[in-house]
Design a protein around this motif. Structure first.
Motif, PDB file in Angstrom:
ATOM      1  N   LEU A  30       0.671  -1.070  -0.045  1.00  0.00           N
ATOM      2  CA  LEU A  30       0.105  -0.043   0.097  1.00  0.00           C
ATOM      3  C   LEU A  30       0.737   1.132   0.074  1.00  0.00           C
ATOM      4  CD1 LEU A  30      -2.984   1.109   0.078  1.00  0.00           C
ATOM      5  CD2 LEU A  30      -2.849   0.851   2.435  1.00  0.00           C
ATOM      6  N   ALA A  31       2.024   1.244   0.826  1.00  0.00           N
ATOM      7  CA  ALA A  31       2.817   2.348   0.601  1.00  0.00           C
ATOM      8  C   ALA A  31       3.506   2.712  -0.648  1.00  0.00           C
ATOM      9  CB  ALA A  31       3.889   2.125   1.924  1.00  0.00           C
ATOM     10  N   TYR A  32       3.963   1.633  -1.141  1.00  0.00           N
ATOM     11  CA  TYR A  32       4.577   1.564  -2.409  1.00  0.00           C
ATOM     12  C   TYR A  32       3.716   2.143  -3.663  1.00  0.00           C
ATOM     13  CZ  TYR A  32       7.286   0.038  -6.519  1.00  0.00           C
ATOM     14  OH  TYR A  32       7.790   0.218  -7.862  1.00  0.00           O
ATOM     15  N   LEU A  33       2.372   1.689  -3.595  1.00  0.00           N
ATOM     16  CA  LEU A  33       1.464   1.924  -4.821  1.00  0.00           C
ATOM     17  C   LEU A  33       1.205   3.394  -4.637  1.00  0.00           C
ATOM     18  CD1 LEU A  33      -0.399  -1.340  -4.947  1.00  0.00           C
ATOM     19  CD2 LEU A  33       1.287  -0.443  -6.740  1.00  0.00           C
ATOM     20  N   LEU A  68      -7.999  -2.850  -4.200  1.00  0.00           N
ATOM     21  CA  LEU A  68      -8.437  -3.099  -5.813  1.00  0.00           C
ATOM     22  C   LEU A  68      -9.462  -2.059  -6.048  1.00  0.00           C
ATOM     23  CD1 LEU A  68      -8.105  -6.778  -6.449  1.00  0.00           C
ATOM     24  CD2 LEU A  68      -6.491  -5.125  -7.088  1.00  0.00           C
ATOM     25  N   GLY A  69     -10.695  -2.023  -5.050  1.00  0.00           N
ATOM     26  CA  GLY A  69     -11.823  -1.501  -5.652  1.00  0.00           C
ATOM     27  C   GLY A  69     -11.592   0.139  -5.202  1.00  0.00           C
ATOM     28  N   LEU A  70     -10.982   0.584  -4.077  1.00  0.00           N
ATOM     29  CA  LEU A  70     -10.650   1.833  -3.507  1.00  0.00           C
ATOM     30  C   LEU A  70      -9.637   2.526  -3.963  1.00  0.00           C
ATOM     31  CD1 LEU A  70     -12.383   3.855  -1.742  1.00  0.00           C
ATOM     32  CD2 LEU A  70     -11.223   3.210   0.095  1.00  0.00           C
ATOM     33  N   PHE A  71      -8.464   1.940  -3.891  1.00  0.00           N
ATOM     34  CA  PHE A  71      -7.197   2.496  -4.279  1.00  0.00           C
ATOM     35  C   PHE A  71      -6.703   1.893  -5.819  1.00  0.00           C
ATOM     36  CE2 PHE A  71      -6.928   2.333   0.305  1.00  0.00           C
ATOM     37  CZ  PHE A  71      -6.707   3.565   0.487  1.00  0.00           C
ATOM     38  N   GLY A  72      -7.126   0.986  -6.321  1.00  0.00           N
ATOM     39  CA  GLY A  72      -7.142   0.475  -7.685  1.00  0.00           C
ATOM     40  C   GLY A  72      -7.016   1.498  -8.654  1.00  0.00           C
ATOM     41  N   PRO A  73      -8.061   2.284  -8.776  1.00  0.00           N
ATOM     42  CA  PRO A  73      -8.277   3.475 -10.068  1.00  0.00           C
ATOM     43  C   PRO A  73      -7.231   4.625  -9.849  1.00  0.00           C
ATOM     44  CG  PRO A  73     -10.574   2.893  -9.029  1.00  0.00           C
ATOM     45  CD  PRO A  73      -9.388   2.195  -8.300  1.00  0.00           C
ATOM     46  N   LEU A  74      -6.766   4.929  -8.541  1.00  0.00           N
ATOM     47  CA  LEU A  74      -5.880   5.738  -8.328  1.00  0.00           C
ATOM     48  C   LEU A  74      -4.514   5.302  -8.498  1.00  0.00           C
ATOM     49  CD1 LEU A  74      -7.185   7.206  -4.794  1.00  0.00           C
ATOM     50  CD2 LEU A  74      -7.561   8.085  -7.262  1.00  0.00           C
ATOM     51  N   PHE A  75      -4.110   4.046  -8.327  1.00  0.00           N
ATOM     52  CA  PHE A  75      -3.110   3.553  -8.781  1.00  0.00           C
ATOM     53  C   PHE A  75      -2.777   3.199 -10.161  1.00  0.00           C
ATOM     54  CE2 PHE A  75      -2.908   1.495  -4.215  1.00  0.00           C
ATOM     55  CZ  PHE A  75      -2.675   2.616  -3.625  1.00  0.00           C
ATOM     56  N   GLY A  76      -3.980   3.394 -10.700  1.00  0.00           N
ATOM     57  CA  GLY A  76      -3.688   3.090 -12.329  1.00  0.00           C
ATOM     58  C   GLY A  76      -3.964   1.712 -12.765  1.00  0.00           C
ATOM     59  N   PHE A  77      -4.122   0.744 -12.010  1.00  0.00           N
ATOM     60  CA  PHE A  77      -4.734  -0.612 -12.295  1.00  0.00           C
ATOM     61  C   PHE A  77      -5.524  -0.619 -13.605  1.00  0.00           C
ATOM     62  CE2 PHE A  77      -3.887  -2.244  -7.515  1.00  0.00           C
ATOM     63  CZ  PHE A  77      -2.575  -1.862  -7.876  1.00  0.00           C
ATOM     64  N   PRO A  78      -5.358  -1.551 -14.301  1.00  0.00           N
ATOM     65  CA  PRO A  78      -6.249  -1.863 -15.462  1.00  0.00           C
ATOM     66  C   PRO A  78      -7.631  -2.055 -14.694  1.00  0.00           C
ATOM     67  CG  PRO A  78      -4.386  -3.052 -15.598  1.00  0.00           C
ATOM     68  CD  PRO A  78      -4.236  -2.478 -14.407  1.00  0.00           C
ATOM     69  N   ASP A  79      -8.626  -1.926 -15.777  1.00  0.00           N
ATOM     70  CA  ASP A  79     -10.063  -2.035 -15.352  1.00  0.00           C
ATOM     71  C   ASP A  79     -10.505  -3.068 -14.853  1.00  0.00           C
ATOM     72  OD1 ASP A  79     -10.570   0.652 -15.892  1.00  0.00           O
ATOM     73  OD2 ASP A  79     -11.333   0.355 -17.883  1.00  0.00           O
TER      74      ASP A  79
END
Length: 539
Positions: A29-32, A477-488
Motif C-alpha cells: 500500500l505504501a509503495y503503490l 483494488l476497489g478503492l485504491f486501484g483506480p488511483l494506482f492506475g490498475f487496469p479495469d
C-alpha cells in the motif's frame, strides 16, 4: 530460554500466513500510494492546491493524516500514514488477544501453564512476537518507500512511526485480554479504543491551526491524546521527528507491563471485568440457532452500523463541498472521477464514500461468519450440534445473520445520507442515487459472506486470516486501484469495483448480475458441502 524460544516459534508458525498478509499488504500500500502520487500530483503546485482545499475544509482530515508540506514524500504520508498505522494497530491488537485470552478460552493456556513454562512465559513470548511483527512491518514499509526513490531517513521514520503505533495497540490488546472474560470481548474493547483514538487524532487535526501559506497544519491538543496523533507528529519527509516514536513505544511497553502485573494477580480463565449476569430464564429467541447467532453478533453489528451512519452523513455532507471546489481543482476532480467511474462530482463523491461503506459492510459480514469458526474451536458448536440441529442449519444461521448485518450497515448509511442532505438543504434527488449505490454494495458485501462460508467449510483453519485478507485485497483494488492506475479488469476483480452506479445517462448495473449469481452459487456450495464436513478442532 529453550521453553521461551519454543513458545515464540509456535506463535510464529501459527501466525505465519496472517503476518505475511498484514506486513506485505502495508508495504505494498505504501509503495503503490507513492507511485500514484507521482502520477496524479507530479508537480508541487498540484499538491499545494490539494492542501489548500484541505485547509479550507478540515473535515477531510478526519480520514487523512497531518499536512506537513507540499513535498512529494510529505504529501504522500499525509494521504496514507493513518492507514498504515491502522493496519499495524489492528494486526497487533488481534495478535495479542489471540495468543492470550484466546488460548485461555480453548484450554491451550492451561496446558502450557501446567508445564515448566508457567503462566508468564507465554505472555512474554506473545509480547516478543508482537514486537517482531511490528519490526517487520516497519522495515518492509521503509524498504518499499526507499525503493520508490524517497529519502532514506523519511522512509525509515515513516515505517517506525507506523510500527510504533502498532506497539501501543499491542499493549492495548494485552491489557484488554486481562480485563475481559472472552476473546470477543477483549477484541471489541481493543477495537473501540483503537477507533476512538483514530477519531480523536482526526478531530484534533481538523480543529488545528493552518499555516499562512495553507501547506501545514498545527494540530490541537486533542491530537496528543491519541497514539495515532503521536505517530502523525513524526511528520516524515518534513520534520522526521523521532520523539513521538519513543512515546508510542514507551506507552506500549508500559501497557505490556500492566498486563504482566494483572495476569500475576488473577486466576487462569478469570477476568477483572466479570461477565454480565444472565437472565433467570432465556428469551424465546435463544431457543433457535438463528437467535443464538443473532445474540452473539449483535454488539459487533451495532458497531459496524454506527460506522455506516457516519459514512452516510459524510457522503452527502461533503458531496456539495467537493463539487464546488472541484471546479477550481482538477486534481481533486480527477481523484473522484477515477474512483467513481466518470460520474459528475456530486454523484462521484457519493460513489467514493459508498465504496468505503461496502468495505465496512464486508467487514461486518466476515466477522459474523468467522464467529462460526470461533464457536467451533471453543467447543460450543459441538454442544449446539448435539441437539436436533444439523450442520447446515447451524451454518445457515451465521450466513443469515451476516446478511442482516450487511443490511443494517447499509440502512444506517442511508439514514445518515438523508440526515446529511437535510442538514445542508441539499438536492433530494441525490437521495435516489444514494439508495441505488447503497443497494449495489449489499450485493458486493454479500459475496464476502458466501466466500468466507466456503472457506470455513473447505479450509476451516484459514477462515479468519483468509477471510480478512480478501477484504483487504478487495479494498486495495476497489478503492485504491483506480488511483494506482490498475487496469479495469484488475479493479473489477473486487466486488466493490463492479457495483451499480448512477451516471448522467441513467443506471449502470455493471456486474450486478454476476455478483448475485456468485452469492447464490457460493451459498449453495457452502451449505451443500457442510453436510459432509466434520467439526475441525483448533489448529
Amino acid at each position: 530460554m529453550t521453553i521461551f524460544l519454543a513458545l515464540l516459534g509456535q506463535r510464529l508458525r501459527r501466525d505465519g500466513v496472517q503476518l505475511l498478509l498484514w506486513t506485505t499488504g502495508a508495504a505494498l500500500l505504501a509503495y503503490l500510494t507513492k507511485v500514484s502520487v507521482a502520477q496524479a500530483y507530479g508537480t508541487e503546485e498540484a499538491r499545494a492546491s490539494i492542501l489548500a482545499v484541505v485547509m479550507a475544509n478540515p473535515v477531510i482530515l478526519l480520514f487523512r493524516g497531518l499536512p506537513s508540506g507540499a513535498g512529494e514524500g510529505a504529501f504522500m504520508l499525509f494521504l496514507i500514514f493513518p492507514f498504515l498505522a491502522l493496519l499495524a494497530a489492528l494486526m497487533s491488537s488481534f495478535l495479542a488477544v489471540r495468543h492470550t485470552r484466546g488460548d485461555e478460552e480453548i484450554g491451550r493456556a492451561e496446558l502450557v501453564a501446567s508445564t515448566r513454562a508457567g503462566r508468564q512465559a507465554p505472555l512474554l513470548a506473545t509480547l516478543t512476537h508482537g514486537i517482531l511483527a511490528n519490526a517487520v512491518l516497519a522495515t518492509l514499509c521503509a524498504v518499499a518507500l526507499t525503493a520508490t526513490g524517497l529519502d532514506i531517513r523519511g522512509s525509515v521514520v515513516s515505517g517506525l512511526g507506523a510500527g510504533a503505533v502498532g506497539l501501543t495497540f499491542l499493549g492495548v490488546g494485552l491489557v484488554s485480554a486481562q480485563l475481559m472474560r472472552t476473546s470477543s470481548g477483549a477484541n471489541s474493547l481493543a477495537v473501540w479504543a483503537l477507533m476512538l483514538s483514530f477519531l480523536a487524532a482526526g478531530i484534533g487535526n481538523a480543529i488545528g491551526t493552518p499555516s499562512n501559506d495553507l501547506q501545514r497544519m498545527e494540530s490541537s491538543w486533542l491530537t496528543w491524546l491519541s497514539p495515532f496523533g503521536w505517530g502523525e507528529q513524526t511528520r516524515p519527509f518534513a520534520d522526521d521527528a523521532v520523539g513521538p516514536i519513543v512515546l508510542c513505544t514507551a506507552l506500549g511497553m508500559v501497557l505490556a507491563g500492566v498486563a504482566v502485573a494483572l495476569q500475576a494477580v488473577r486466576d487462569l480463565g478469570g477476568s477483572f471485568v466479570p461477565e454480565r449476569r444472565g437472565r433467570p430464564g432465556a428469551p424465546a429467541t435463544l431457543s433457535t440457532p438463528l437467535g443464538l447467532v443473532a445474540r452473539l453478533a449483535r454488539p459487533s453489528i451495532i458497531g459496524w452500523g454506527f460506522g455506516g451512519l457516519v459514512t452516510g452523513i459524510l457522503a452527502t455532507t461533503l458531496s456539495g463541498v467537493i463539487r464546488d471546489i472541484g471546479v477550481d481543482n482538477p486534481a481533486l476532480e480527477q481523484i473522484i472521477r477515477a474512483i467513481s467511474g466518470g460520474t459528475d462530482m456530486e454523484q462521484g463523491t457519493v460513489v467514493a464514500f459508498f465504496t468505503m461503506l461496502g468495505i465496512l459492510a464486508a467487514c461486518c459480514a466476515v466477522q459474523t461468519v468467522c464467529r462460526a469458526r470461533q464457536e467451533e474451536t471453543r467447543g460450543t458448536a459441538e454442544l449446539v450440534l448435539s441437539t436436533p440441529v444439523d450442520r447446515v442449519r447451524w451454518l445457515a444461521g451465521f450466513v443469515i445473520v451476516a446478511f442482516v448485518g450487511v443490511l443494517v450497515v447499509i440502512a444506517a448509511a442511508l439514514v445518515g445520507a438523508a440526515a446529511g442532505l437535510a442538514s445542508r438543504e441539499g438536492d433530494w434527488a441525490l437521495l435516489g442515487d444514494v439508495v441505488i449505490t447503497g443497494a449495489g454494495q449489499i450485493a458486493a458485501a454479500s459475496v464476502f459472506i458466501v466466500v468466507t462460508a466456503v472457506i470455513f467449510v473447505v479450509a476451516p483453519r484459514l477462515t479468519i486470516p483468509l477471510g480478512w485478507a480478501l477484504v483487504l485485497v478487495s479494498m486495495t483494488l476497489g478503492l485504491f486501484g483506480p488511483l494506482f492506475g490498475f487496469p479495469d479488469w484488475v479493479v473489477e476483480l473486487s466486488p466493490m469495483g463492479v457495483t451499480p452506479t448512477v451516471t448522467s445517462d441513467g443506471i449502470d448495473v455493471k456486474g450486478l448480475w454476476w455478483l448475485i449469481a456468485a452469492v447464490a452459487a457460493g451459498g449453495a456450495l457452502a451449505l451443500g458441502l457442510m453436510r459432509r464436513r466434520d467439526l475441525a478442532p483448533a489448529g
